[in-house]
Motif scaffolding. Structure first.
Motif, PDB file in Angstrom:
ATOM      1  N   THR A  35      18.877  69.113  81.774  1.00  0.00           N
ATOM      2  CA  THR A  35      18.515  68.391  82.997  1.00  0.00           C
ATOM      3  C   THR A  35      17.948  69.392  83.984  1.00  0.00           C
ATOM      4  O   THR A  35      18.524  70.457  84.195  1.00  0.00           O
ATOM      5  N   ARG A  36      16.820  69.045  84.589  1.00  0.00           N
ATOM      6  CA  ARG A  36      16.197  69.976  85.533  1.00  0.00           C
ATOM      7  C   ARG A  36      15.480  69.245  86.651  1.00  0.00           C
ATOM      8  O   ARG A  36      15.186  68.068  86.542  1.00  0.00           O
ATOM      9  N   GLY A  37      15.201  69.987  87.691  1.00  0.00           N
ATOM     10  CA  GLY A  37      14.416  69.488  88.807  1.00  0.00           C
ATOM     11  C   GLY A  37      13.261  70.434  89.040  1.00  0.00           C
ATOM     12  O   GLY A  37      13.443  71.660  89.030  1.00  0.00           O
ATOM     13  N   SER A  38      12.074  69.891  89.251  1.00  0.00           N
ATOM     14  CA  SER A  38      10.877  70.735  89.398  1.00  0.00           C
ATOM     15  C   SER A  38      10.964  71.673  90.590  1.00  0.00           C
ATOM     16  O   SER A  38      10.367  72.741  90.598  1.00  0.00           O
ATOM     17  N   TRP A  39      11.710  71.291  91.625  1.00  0.00           N
ATOM     18  CA  TRP A  39      11.813  72.094  92.828  1.00  0.00           C
ATOM     19  C   TRP A  39      12.632  73.369  92.623  1.00  0.00           C
ATOM     20  O   TRP A  39      12.527  74.301  93.396  1.00  0.00           O
ATOM     21  N   ILE A  40      13.427  73.436  91.583  1.00  0.00           N
ATOM     22  CA  ILE A  40      14.337  74.571  91.365  1.00  0.00           C
ATOM     23  C   ILE A  40      13.585  75.843  91.010  1.00  0.00           C
ATOM     24  O   ILE A  40      13.974  76.929  91.412  1.00  0.00           O
ATOM     25  N   ARG A  41      12.479  75.695  90.258  1.00  0.00           N
ATOM     26  CA  ARG A  41      11.745  76.871  89.787  1.00  0.00           C
ATOM     27  C   ARG A  41      11.409  77.847  90.901  1.00  0.00           C
ATOM     28  O   ARG A  41      11.557  79.042  90.763  1.00  0.00           O
ATOM     29  N   ASN A  42      10.943  77.350  91.996  1.00  0.00           N
ATOM     30  CA  ASN A  42      10.527  78.221  93.105  1.00  0.00           C
ATOM     31  C   ASN A  42      11.535  78.231  94.245  1.00  0.00           C
ATOM     32  O   ASN A  42      11.232  78.704  95.325  1.00  0.00           O
ATOM     33  N   ASN A  43      12.714  77.667  93.987  1.00  0.00           N
ATOM     34  CA  ASN A  43      13.736  77.528  95.023  1.00  0.00           C
ATOM     35  C   ASN A  43      13.138  76.879  96.276  1.00  0.00           C
ATOM     36  O   ASN A  43      13.412  77.267  97.398  1.00  0.00           O
ATOM     37  N   SER A  44      12.269  75.900  96.036  1.00  0.00           N
ATOM     38  CA  SER A  44      11.627  75.206  97.151  1.00  0.00           C
ATOM     39  C   SER A  44      12.432  73.967  97.511  1.00  0.00           C
ATOM     40  O   SER A  44      13.254  73.500  96.732  1.00  0.00           O
ATOM     41  N   PRO A  45      12.188  73.417  98.687  1.00  0.00           N
ATOM     42  CA  PRO A  45      12.903  72.196  99.063  1.00  0.00           C
ATOM     43  C   PRO A  45      12.526  71.034  98.153  1.00  0.00           C
ATOM     44  O   PRO A  45      11.391  70.945  97.685  1.00  0.00           O
ATOM     45  N   ARG A  46      13.476  70.181  97.920  1.00  0.00           N
ATOM     46  CA  ARG A  46      13.224  68.942  97.193  1.00  0.00           C
ATOM     47  C   ARG A  46      12.451  68.015  98.137  1.00  0.00           C
ATOM     48  O   ARG A  46      12.684  68.031  99.343  1.00  0.00           O
ATOM     49  N   THR A  47      11.546  67.192  97.598  1.00  0.00           N
ATOM     50  CA  THR A  47      10.643  66.432  98.452  1.00  0.00           C
ATOM     51  C   THR A  47      10.998  64.952  98.534  1.00  0.00           C
ATOM     52  O   THR A  47      11.270  64.307  97.527  1.00  0.00           O
ATOM     53  N   VAL A  48      10.960  64.455  99.767  1.00  0.00           N
ATOM     54  CA  VAL A  48      11.027  63.039 100.079  1.00  0.00           C
ATOM     55  C   VAL A  48       9.649  62.701 100.627  1.00  0.00           C
ATOM     56  O   VAL A  48       9.245  63.248 101.653  1.00  0.00           O
ATOM     57  N   THR A  49       8.911  61.827  99.934  1.00  0.00           N
ATOM     58  CA  THR A  49       7.564  61.461 100.372  1.00  0.00           C
ATOM     59  C   THR A  49       7.599  60.082 101.010  1.00  0.00           C
ATOM     60  O   THR A  49       8.093  59.133 100.404  1.00  0.00           O
ATOM     61  N   LEU A  50       7.091  59.992 102.224  1.00  0.00           N
ATOM     62  CA  LEU A  50       6.945  58.709 102.900  1.00  0.00           C
ATOM     63  C   LEU A  50       5.496  58.265 102.778  1.00  0.00           C
ATOM     64  O   LEU A  50       4.596  58.943 103.278  1.00  0.00           O
ATOM     65  N   ASP A  51       5.268  57.148 102.095  1.00  0.00           N
ATOM     66  CA  ASP A  51       3.938  56.548 102.036  1.00  0.00           C
ATOM     67  C   ASP A  51       3.870  55.463 103.103  1.00  0.00           C
ATOM     68  O   ASP A  51       4.662  54.516 103.076  1.00  0.00           O
TER      69      ASP A  51
END
Length: 180
Positions: A35-51
């Motif tokens: 199990t993985r999250g794409s944001w982990i690779r660069n230790n970047s914030p996880r994204t919440v996108t508002l359309d």
């Protein structure tokens, strides 16, 4: 806005938790998969996108704006092929059991209908009672203001809010939720 108010402004597309921690979904285990999250690779914030969307200019008499929140979910890789992502029977079954096993999560923003609206345009609001929920907002700024309050209450940890404005008002932006 407290968590109770934030929940009242959301129509969760699945049975999500009231509060999303930045590690939500990473504890899901499927035998034979990572199990993985794409944001982990660069230790970047996880994204919440508002359309922010509208039918103004497209549909006759359209006067409203809408807000949909799309949240980074998790993905799965076979243990023997960790550099690939997969969707298969096991991942679909995991998502049926736990909505956090999805690649993304969706929440639609809503607000209560007011007595003034019903009185002003009874045909538009026919069948609605005061306090019923609608996804129709009167400006993109209203959508964004509610989204920011919802994000402050529902998202804990390392998250960023990315606003994508399709209303034509050029309100695109990104900000860490912790800075709202």
């Amino acid at each position: 806005m407290d968590i109770k108010e934030a929940i009242e402004h959301c129509w969760d597309r699945k049975d999500y938790p009231e509060v999303f921690r930045d590690d939500a979904g990473l504890d899901i285990s499927i035998p034979g998969f990572i199990t993985r999250g794409s944001w982990i690779r660069n230790n970047s914030p996880r994204t919440v996108t508002l359309d922010v969307t509208t039918y103004r200019g497209v549909s006759w008499n359209a006067v409203h704006y809408y807000g949909n929140i799309i949240i980074d979910g998790v993905s799965f890789s076979p243990e023997d092929s960790p550099n690939t992502y997969t969707m298969c029977t096991e991942t679909y079954e995991a998502e049926e059991k736990n909505p956090l096993a999805a690649g993304f999560y969706r929440i639609e923003l809503v607000r209560p209908v007011t007595s003034e609206e019903i009185e002003k345009d009874s045909s538009r609001w026919n069948g609605y009672k005061v306090g019923d929920k609608t996804n129709a907002f009167y400006s993109p700024e209203d959508v964004i203001a509610i989204a920011k309050e919802v994000c402050k209450a529902r998202f804990l940890g390392n998250w960023k809010l990315k606003i994508v404005d399709y209303s034509g008002k050029d309100l695109d932006s990104e900000i860490l939720i912790s800075e709202l």
